[in-house]
Scaffold this active site. Structure first.
Site, PDB file in Angstrom:
ATOM      1  N   GLY A  31       0.803  -1.223   0.000  1.00 20.98           N
ATOM      2  CA  GLY A  31       0.000   0.000   0.000  1.00 20.98           C
ATOM      3  C   GLY A  31       0.829   1.264   0.000  1.00 20.98           C
ATOM      4  O   GLY A  31       2.010   1.241  -0.374  1.00 20.98           O
ATOM      5  N   ALA A  32       0.192   2.399   0.393  1.00 19.06           N
ATOM      6  CA  ALA A  32       0.782   3.732   0.228  1.00 19.06           C
ATOM      7  C   ALA A  32       1.262   3.844  -1.222  1.00 19.06           C
ATOM      8  O   ALA A  32       2.431   4.125  -1.508  1.00 19.06           O
ATOM      9  CB  ALA A  32       1.916   3.973   1.225  1.00 19.06           C
ATOM     10  N   HIS A  34       2.310   4.595  -4.888  1.00 19.11           N
ATOM     11  CA  HIS A  34       2.908   5.739  -5.583  1.00 19.11           C
ATOM     12  C   HIS A  34       2.968   5.409  -7.075  1.00 19.11           C
ATOM     13  O   HIS A  34       2.550   4.315  -7.488  1.00 19.11           O
ATOM     14  CB  HIS A  34       4.292   6.067  -4.996  1.00 19.11           C
ATOM     15  CG  HIS A  34       5.204   4.870  -4.887  1.00 19.11           C
ATOM     16  ND1 HIS A  34       5.699   4.205  -5.993  1.00 19.11           N
ATOM     17  CD2 HIS A  34       5.686   4.209  -3.809  1.00 19.11           C
ATOM     18  CE1 HIS A  34       6.471   3.205  -5.596  1.00 19.11           C
ATOM     19  NE2 HIS A  34       6.465   3.174  -4.271  1.00 19.11           N
ATOM     20  N   ASP A  35       3.532   6.331  -7.857  1.00 13.84           N
ATOM     21  CA  ASP A  35       3.518   6.138  -9.313  1.00 13.84           C
ATOM     22  C   ASP A  35       4.278   4.884  -9.742  1.00 13.84           C
ATOM     23  O   ASP A  35       3.997   4.310 -10.795  1.00 13.84           O
ATOM     24  CB  ASP A  35       4.124   7.363 -10.022  1.00 13.84           C
ATOM     25  CG  ASP A  35       3.154   8.538  -9.981  1.00 13.84           C
ATOM     26  OD1 ASP A  35       2.000   8.343  -9.553  1.00 13.84           O
ATOM     27  OD2 ASP A  35       3.555   9.649 -10.376  1.00 13.84           O
ATOM     28  N   HIS A  37       4.232   1.967  -8.139  1.00 13.14           N
ATOM     29  CA  HIS A  37       3.242   0.875  -8.063  1.00 13.14           C
ATOM     30  C   HIS A  37       2.279   0.963  -9.253  1.00 13.14           C
ATOM     31  O   HIS A  37       1.952  -0.044  -9.868  1.00 13.14           O
ATOM     32  CB  HIS A  37       2.388   1.007  -6.799  1.00 13.14           C
ATOM     33  CG  HIS A  37       3.118   0.756  -5.515  1.00 13.14           C
ATOM     34  ND1 HIS A  37       3.215   1.712  -4.534  1.00 13.14           N
ATOM     35  CD2 HIS A  37       3.750  -0.345  -5.037  1.00 13.14           C
ATOM     36  CE1 HIS A  37       3.877   1.212  -3.507  1.00 13.14           C
ATOM     37  NE2 HIS A  37       4.223  -0.021  -3.777  1.00 13.14           N
ATOM     38  N   GLU A 150      12.224  -3.253  -9.583  1.00  8.46           N
ATOM     39  CA  GLU A 150      13.663  -3.555  -9.463  1.00  8.46           C
ATOM     40  C   GLU A 150      14.339  -2.776  -8.339  1.00  8.46           C
ATOM     41  O   GLU A 150      15.501  -3.008  -8.057  1.00  8.46           O
ATOM     42  CB  GLU A 150      14.372  -3.267 -10.790  1.00  8.46           C
ATOM     43  CG  GLU A 150      14.089  -4.321 -11.827  1.00  8.46           C
ATOM     44  CD  GLU A 150      14.862  -4.114 -13.106  1.00  8.46           C
ATOM     45  OE1 GLU A 150      15.488  -3.045 -13.279  1.00  8.46           O
ATOM     46  OE2 GLU A 150      14.814  -5.033 -13.950  1.00  8.46           O
ATOM     47  N   GLN A 155      14.954  -8.766  -3.508  1.00 10.12           N
ATOM     48  CA  GLN A 155      13.637  -9.401  -3.336  1.00 10.12           C
ATOM     49  C   GLN A 155      13.195 -10.049  -4.655  1.00 10.12           C
ATOM     50  O   GLN A 155      12.683 -11.171  -4.671  1.00 10.12           O
ATOM     51  CB  GLN A 155      12.619  -8.354  -2.891  1.00 10.12           C
ATOM     52  CG  GLN A 155      11.171  -8.804  -2.971  1.00 10.12           C
ATOM     53  CD  GLN A 155      10.223  -7.781  -2.388  1.00 10.12           C
ATOM     54  OE1 GLN A 155      10.038  -7.727  -1.189  1.00 10.12           O
ATOM     55  NE2 GLN A 155       9.595  -6.963  -3.230  1.00 10.12           N
ATOM     56  N   SER A 187       9.356   5.175  -3.230  1.00 13.66           N
ATOM     57  CA  SER A 187       9.170   4.193  -2.174  1.00 13.66           C
ATOM     58  C   SER A 187       8.079   4.717  -1.247  1.00 13.66           C
ATOM     59  O   SER A 187       7.970   5.936  -1.047  1.00 13.66           O
ATOM     60  CB  SER A 187      10.476   4.050  -1.389  1.00 13.66           C
ATOM     61  OG  SER A 187      10.225   3.447  -0.139  1.00 13.66           O
ATOM     62  N   SER A 188       7.304   3.795  -0.687  1.00 15.89           N
ATOM     63  CA  SER A 188       6.260   4.225   0.253  1.00 15.89           C
ATOM     64  C   SER A 188       6.893   4.913   1.453  1.00 15.89           C
ATOM     65  O   SER A 188       6.292   5.783   2.083  1.00 15.89           O
ATOM     66  CB  SER A 188       5.438   3.022   0.712  1.00 15.89           C
ATOM     67  OG  SER A 188       4.917   2.373  -0.418  1.00 15.89           O
TER      68      SER A 188
END
Ligand code: PAF
Length: 282
Positions: A31-32, A34-35, A37, A150, A155, A187-188
């Site tokens: 969540g949170a 941003h562009d 995501h 990336e 991860q 980043s959130s």
């Protein structure tokens, strides 16, 4: 938009989609939004018949309780953003109970050593938590394609490894880092920076760009020393690690080999807020 808070109703909804053999793209998030995501979700919408987005702040991947507590939670704003993007998105926003059935614990994973480098050294247990939640979400959603940014390159490699080791029929698609106007990786956690800190944090990517320029002609040791020195002279940051590593194994590069692909990885604390970034070097 279709919103599901429980896995049983989500699975029911996805049943008819699966029977029709239409493809499912999946974008797991905390969540949170941003562009960055939204770009992953857009790619999924373009490449699949259906797109599922999950929003779940996964407690088992946080080794620092303060980081978990302060992680931004903005569900209603996220729903508004997703609705504006595409009303056909399927959102899964479960509770901890729905995911973990009363046992929010991570299972141990062997990612062939990928988990022991960088983030794994500084965030013990983090990748067991990531492996646990991503595997669980994959079992619930059963996607055709899953999209990961990336920025969290380690991860991404770990998820690919998990899919390969478990013979899952899911394509893992890595997507380029989205950056703010000053090139700070989206980043959130950026939400937690003050306007001034956010501006100052452009120093991270500026340093990585300079590393990129030096990589061809300078040794890894001299580049690393230069980075350490640059950060020690900048009082706004605490450098947690800087590593040049082999993209495939994530092992630190000692001597450059023309046949290998390398990346620089960095983690920095700005007023106790942890930011990571990475750049491809060759
Ligand atoms: O990258 C993230 O946001 C998280 O680690 C993920 C993949 C959604 C798992 O919680």
């Amino acid at each position: 938009m279709h919103i599901f808070y429980g896995k049983a109703s989500l699975r029911d909804h996805l049943k008819s989609i699966k029977l029709a053999h239409s493809s499912i793209g999946f974008v797991p998030t905390m969540g949170a939004l941003h562009d960055g995501h939204l770009a992953l979700i857009q790619k999924s919408l373009q490449e699949n018949d259906n797109t599922v987005v999950s929003i779940f702040v996964n407690p088992t991947q946080f080794n620092n309780p303060e980081d978990l507590e302060k992680y931004p939670r903005t569900l209603q704003e996220d729903i508004n953003k997703l609705t504006a993007l595409n009303s056909n998105i399927i959102l899964y926003a479960p509770s901890v109970e729905d995911i973990y059935d009363g046992k929010p614990v991570a299972q141990p994973f062997d990612f062939d050593g990928l988990e022991n480098q960088m983030e794994g050294k500084f965030r013990p247990g983090h990748f067991n938590g990531v492996g646990t939640i991503v595997k669980r979400l994959f079992e619930i959603v059963e996607p055709t394609n899953a999209y990961f940014g990336e920025k969290d390159f380690q991860q991404l490699q770990i998820v690919k490894k998990m899919v390969a080791k478990n013979h899952l029929k899911i394509n893992i698609i890595g997507c380029p880092i989205y950056r703010e106007a000053n090139h700070l990786a989206m980043s959130s956690r950026n939400e937690r920076l003050s306007a001034q800190e956010r501006e100052q944090a452009s120093f991270i990517y500026k340093t990585l760009k300079e590393v990129n320029g030096k990589f061809e002609t300078q040794s890894v040791t001299s580049i690393s020393e230069w980075v350490q020195k640059s950060f020690s002279q900048n009082p706004n940051f605490e450098l947690e690690y800087f590593v040049i590593a082999d993209e495939a194994t994530l092992l630190p590069c000692i001597r450059k080999n023309k046949n290998k692909k390398y990346r620089a990885f960095i983690a920095v604390l700005v007023n106790n807020i942890r930011l990571i970034d990475t750049i491809s070097l060759n």
